[in-house]
Design an enzyme around this catalytic site. Structure first.
Site, short mmCIF file in Angstrom:
data_model
loop_
_atom_site.label_atom_id
_atom_site.label_comp_id
_atom_site.label_asym_id
_atom_site.label_seq_id
_atom_site.Cartn_x
_atom_site.Cartn_y
_atom_site.Cartn_z
N LYS A 151 0.86 -1.18 0.00
CA LYS A 151 0.00 0.00 0.00
C LYS A 151 0.91 1.24 0.00
O LYS A 151 1.97 1.24 0.64
CB LYS A 151 -0.87 -0.02 1.26
CG LYS A 151 -1.90 1.10 1.36
CD LYS A 151 -2.72 0.93 2.66
CE LYS A 151 -3.83 1.97 2.77
NZ LYS A 151 -4.62 1.79 4.01
N SER A 167 -9.63 1.83 3.13
CA SER A 167 -8.73 2.56 2.25
C SER A 167 -7.71 1.69 1.51
O SER A 167 -7.13 2.15 0.52
CB SER A 167 -7.97 3.60 3.09
OG SER A 167 -7.11 2.98 4.01
N SER A 222 -9.79 -0.55 7.32
CA SER A 222 -9.19 -0.35 5.99
C SER A 222 -8.50 -1.55 5.37
O SER A 222 -8.15 -1.53 4.20
CB SER A 222 -8.20 0.82 6.04
OG SER A 222 -8.90 2.05 5.99
#
Lengths: 476, 492, 95
Positions: free
Chosen positions: B81, B156, B180
């Site tokens: 990420k 996210s 997330s």
């Protein structure tokens, strides 16, 4: 009047990072990713900063916060990289205490310590080097600070300065700060509010930031007090604000930039956990504390019979106190040793701009000289000559006495024959003396002493000489 | 293995193939890069691809493998990420603020996975500064869900979730502050684990809310998650909040039966906010766990409804301070020709941050400001403790808690962007777990009209092993985790 | 609870964010709705509950006082928007 002192703790590395704290490096070379607040960086607490804070707390007789917590103090400023300063707001590491400050007259002035907390220092701004721009150096960012806050106990500038000197002395005794005020190791904020005579309530306070020498503290307090009085007397009111002392103009002026939005939004710093200290940790630090100025001063008065004044001066720095004790250990003459350290030695060091640690005369050497004063080998006048020899490195006191031939004539037989010679050589004066009243006799005695001294090349023991002269003149 | 098999294989299977030399790490990496090249233009799951560097790393891995050296993960590709700092590789947090930020350091998670021999393929898309549940607030544009490209992948960590689901990589990293990892794992049909707070170092991860953030693995199976968590976990002296607690061998007891294990079912997790058909899927999954021998018990988590308000004070408050460092001075976006210091601050921040980020900074700033601290922030911290105590009480009568990971399946792109509150409800079942600092995992529990549903399991603090075991037993019994979306290249 | 545009502007100023005049009403409305949402907490009885700042109630570890960071100024300043002679530059600050 209350004081807030920021004391830089003399750690090797920063409070939350492994960057060096050394003063005077090239801009930003000692600012690591943590100090710069780079994305993803996290703080890790320096054990020595905690230890030093506890040492300080014990040194001022304060309660140690067994659980203390770091908070974020939020504000934007270019020298504050993260946009918040990590400090302790809700639960400080050092809680209330009472600190006894020796005043110049020898009395003790009690100051209530409100709290002392750990925090990180900010960086520095350079304003004039770049056109229209300010340069930011973050080397200092993250240097550990102990902020020491007092109750508004001060009434005079003299008290404030005495407190600061005492704090400075304590910090250097403990070895927790180098106490170098010129480099900003100890910085003072003064909160001043006036109380009209006959009332109980204080007026609005102003805070004067970063006053960096004892002398400036005194001056800043004087000019700010005067400024506030002028305002009040002319019917105006004081604005609560932060002011800066300008030493060049000897005035305080408002710091507008710090006034924009001062809602600091303190909240517990989630990147750090509570510091929890157990009794064993605190007791261990307590056991390792050196004798502190207050206790040392009391002991010097008690054990050595020194005056309050001399004791205060001697304990002011640990080096001086240690020097005194080392010399007295040999000389066994504390009062005389104190006089020499605070008098001739201090004077000589001052002339050469030397620190006591750089003294060419060691405690042992000075003691050697004092021993010879105490046993009457040297008069004070001769002693000064021997001291000069010690300063120049001519050897021990005894070697210098020998080499320079400075031995005092104390031998009664030798003195008697000198006195006899002088009496014989001045019959008129002897007659005058014998006929004179007491006041005149005293004057004439001085003449005879002078003559004997001259004959002895200054080496006659003056006390013995006095007695001997009187006896021989009276009997003659 | 065929390219198709490669893109659905687990790390455990791929590691076996590498050791058996039926395939090289370079071949595997090339296959992954080819999938990315083919699918990413549509999905926009990866925002940085390190092709050359990945091949170099794979070449080095092959050298180790040829010598019979290296660990289980040597030669296995992964995606990070874009919130994890990667040395010399752009780390943007999907924000204009950090669009050009190239850190000179690796996050601890990145260096540990690097040291374990994994191959970094690149960085994945996310909601800006991890603030969102749909991966639509990225400055690089939204990521699409590989199961239906008109839907969001969740967020996210939606980039990683979509990438793992679409076969870009067997392994990916995510971070989870309020759900997330688990919510996008649920919406993309993969396995996503949020470890216990303190299990994985936060050093080098761009902070959102420091007391809630935790990084974790996003994989195709619980077994792969165990493998990855093993490497990611453990004390980091550089993170004061990383726990000094023993890291067990997460794979050792993975296959142990779960008979007799008590699984708590909180009735609050099956309230009206849960889409009924999702509830039915979760109930069906619970029946499977019962068939594995687990005992289902009813539990109460009475403060569940307070989770959202509590979270939406604490997370923005911490974020408001964490994001103050983006001031245009030392790194990140700086506005053009600032007229004075305040202009520099205000324009850099206003132009550099997106709307949701600014909204949360405002809320957080407000909650901490004079006169509101006690009513908002302190109150939220007190309720946080009540929420945490609810879990403690529940774990007196059960070993694991089970429920949905999200209130529904993936929703349409743009359907919740105009209403922040509707978006916040996406995390209703996950964010309490962050507030309490507990581990949670989402595992695929079937499809509804072709869209994945996720079963969430919540464990005791530092008991990821039990969570993984339950998840693994579930995956041995069911094949929900084997379902794969049709490649988007043929999915209109 | 009603939030005014002025409230929003003063919070924005604290946070060093600017809100365009045209967007102010929208921002205020959404901000107000979020505050209404979080205001639900006021109904919870928290009498005597210790605030929780961090999960697990762990305590701070201490690091030995040692210099472990080398001077890395060049690497760290490579990402800086404006640097001269090793200083970070900002528009002139007036004290």
């Amino acid at each position: 009047m209350g004081l807030e002192v920021h004391l830089q703790l003399a750690t090797e590395s920063k409070i939350f990072s492994g960057a060096a704290t050394r003063f005077g490096a090239e801009p930003n070379v000692q600012a690591c990713a943590v100090d710069l607040g780079m994305p993803g960086m996290l703080p890790v607490l320096n054990a020595r900063a905690v230890q030093y804070a506890v040492m300080f707390g014990l040194g001022v007789g304060a309660r140690i916060g067994k659980r203390s917590v770091f908070d974020r103090k939020n504000y934007f400023y270019p020298d504050l990289p993260k946009g918040y300063q990590v400090s302790q707001f809700f639960e400080p590491i050092v809680c209330e205490g009472k600190f006894e400050v020796p005043m110049p007259d020898g009395s003790l002035f009690p100051v209530r310590i409100t709290r002392a907390h750990l925090e990180e220092d900010a960086g520095k701004s350079v304003h004039d080097a770049y056109a229209g721009q300010t340069g930011i150096d973050l080397n200092r960012a993250g240097t550990p600070l102990l902020e020491i806050v007092t109750e508004p106990d001060f009434r005079t500038a003299e008290q404030a300065v005495a407190y600061l000197k005492s704090l400075h002395s304590l910090a250097t005794y403990l070895g927790i700060s180098d106490g170098n005020m010129a480099e900003g190791s100890m910085r003072c904020d003064v909160n001043i509010s006036l109380r009209p005579t006959g009332t109980e309530v204080y007026g609005t306070r102003t805070e004067i930031k970063n006053v960096n020498s004892f002398r400036f503290v005194e001056k800043a307090i004087a000019v700010e007090t005067e400024r506030q009085m002028d305002i009040l007397e002319s019917g105006g009111h004081i604005v609560q604000e932060t002011r800066l002392y300008d030493a060049d103009r000897n005035e305080t002026r408002s710091m507008r930039s710090k006034e924009v939005a001062n809602d600091y939004r303190y909240f517990p710093e989630p990147d750090l956990l509570p510091i929890v200290l157990d009794d064993a940790y605190i007791d261990n630090i307590r056991a390792g504390l050196p004798e502190l100025p207050g206790a040392k001063r009391a002991r010097f008065i008690e054990t050595y019979g020194l005056s309050d004044y001399d004791a205060s001066l001697l304990v002011d720095s640990r080096t001086t106190a240690d020097f005194f004790e080392a010399a007295t250990d040999i000389s066994k003459a504390p009062k005389l040793t104190a006089n020499w350290i605070l008098g001739d030695l201090a004077g000589a060091l001052n002339r050469e701009s030397l620190d006591l640690t750089e003294s060419p005369v060691s405690p042992e050497a000075l003691a050697g000289l004092i021993v010879r004063i105490a046993d009457d080998t040297l008069s004070s006048k001769l002693a000064k000559q021997v001291f000069e020899g010690l300063w120049l490195g001519e050897g021990t006191a005894d070697e210098i006495i020998e080499a320079r031939g400075l031995k005092q004539v104390t031998d009664t037989g030798a003195l008697e024959s000198l006195v006899a010679q002088v009496i014989e050589g001045h019959p008129d004066q002897v007659t005058q003396y014998q006929a004179a009243d007491e006041a005149k006799q005293k004057k004439l005695l001085g003449f005879f002493v002078g003559q004997v001294m001259k004959a002895s090349k200054g080496q006659a023991n003056p006390q013995r000489l006095n007695g001997l002269l009187r006896a021989m003149l009276d009997s003659g | 293995m065929s390219p198709n098999e490669l893109s659905t294989a687990t790390a455990v299977e791929l590691a076996a193939a590498l050791r058996a030399k039926t395939m090289s790490a370079v071949e595997l990496t090339q296959a992954c890069l080819a999938t990315i090249a083919r699918e990413n233009p549509v999905l926009n799951a990866a925002i940085t691809v390190c092709g050359e560097q990945a091949i170099e790393e794979a070449t080095a891995a092959d050298t180790l493998l040829r010598r019979g050296d290296g660990g289980t993960l040597t030669g296995i590709p992964l995606l990070h990420k874009d919130i994890f700092c990667t040395r010399d590789v752009a780390t943007t947090c999907a924000s204009r603020m950090l669009e050009n930020f190239i850190p000179p350091y690796d996050a601890t998670v990145v260096s540990r996975l690097r040291a374990a021999g994994t191959i970094m393929l690149g960085k994945t898309n996310m909601d800006e500064f991890a603030m969102g549940s749909s991966t639509e607030t990225s400055v690089f544009g939204e990521t699409r869900n590989p199961w239906n490209i008109h839907c969001v992948p969740g967020g996210s960590s939606g980039g990683t979730a979509a990438a793992v689901a679409a076969g870009f990589t067997p392994l990916g990293t995510g971070t989870d502050t309020g759900g997330s990892i688990r919510q996008p794992a649920s919406l993309c049909g993969i396995t996503g684990l949020k470890p216990t707070y303190g299990r994985v170092s936060r050093l080098g991860i761009i902070a959102f809310a420091s007391s809630l953030d935790q990084a974790g693995p996003m994989t195709r199976t619980a077994e792969d998650a165990a493998l990855m968590l093993q490497v990611m976990s453990g004390l980091d002296p550089g993170d004061s909040t990383s726990a000094d607690i023993e890291v067990p061998d997460f794979r050792a007891n993975l296959g142990d039966p779960i008979s007799g294990l008590k699984i708590g079912i909180p009735k609050e997790y099956f309230s009206s906010s849960l889409e009924p058909r999702v509830a039915a899927s979760i109930q069906a999954a619970l029946v499977e766990l019962e068939r594995e021998g687990a005992e289902l018990v009813d539990i109460d988590l009475p403060h569940t409804d307070q989770g959202i308000p509590t979270y939406y004070i604490i997370a923005p408050a911490e974020a408001s301070a964490n994001l103050s460092r983006y001031d245009g001075v030392r790194f990140g976006y700086r506005c053009e020709a600032p007229t004075d210091l305040n202009d520099l601050y205000e324009r850099s921040r206003t132009e550099g941050f997106g709307e949701e980020v600014k909204r949360r900074i405002l809320v957080g700033t407000y909650a901490l400001s004079t006169g509101f601290y006690d009513a908002y922030f302190k109150k939220a911290q007190q309720v946080r403790r009540l929420i945490s105590e609810d879990f403690n009480t529940a774990f007196e009568t059960c070993d694991v808690i089970a429920g949905p990971a999200a209130p529904g399946v993936a929703f349409g792109l743009g359907t919740k962007t105009t209403d922040p509150l509707a978006m916040y409800l996406e995390d209703i079942y996950t964010l309490s777990v962050n507030l309490a600092g507990l581990p949670g995992i989402s595992v695929p529990a079937g499809l509804l009209d072709g869209m994945p549903v996720g079963l969430q399991l919540i464990g005791r603090a530092f008991d990821e092993a039990t969570l993984l075991r339950v998840a693994h037993r579930f995956q041995l019994r069911t094949d929900h985790h084997l379902a794969r979306p049709v490649p988007t290249a043929v999915n209109p | 609870m009603s939030t005014t545009p002025a409230d929003v502007l003063s919070v924005a100023q604290l946070a060093r964010l600017r809100i365009e005049e045209a967007a102010l009403d929208d921002v205020t409305e959404r901000f107000g709705r979020i505050l209404d949402l979080v205001a639900q907490l006021q109904q919870v009885d928290t009498e005597g509950v210790e605030p929780m700042s961090n999960p697990h109630d762990m305590v701070q570890r201490l690091r030995a006082d040692a210099v472990t960071e080398d001077a890395q100024r060049d690497a760290l300043q490579r990402v800086a928007p404006s640097v001269e002679d090793g200083f970070f530059l900002v528009p002139r600050v007036i004290d």
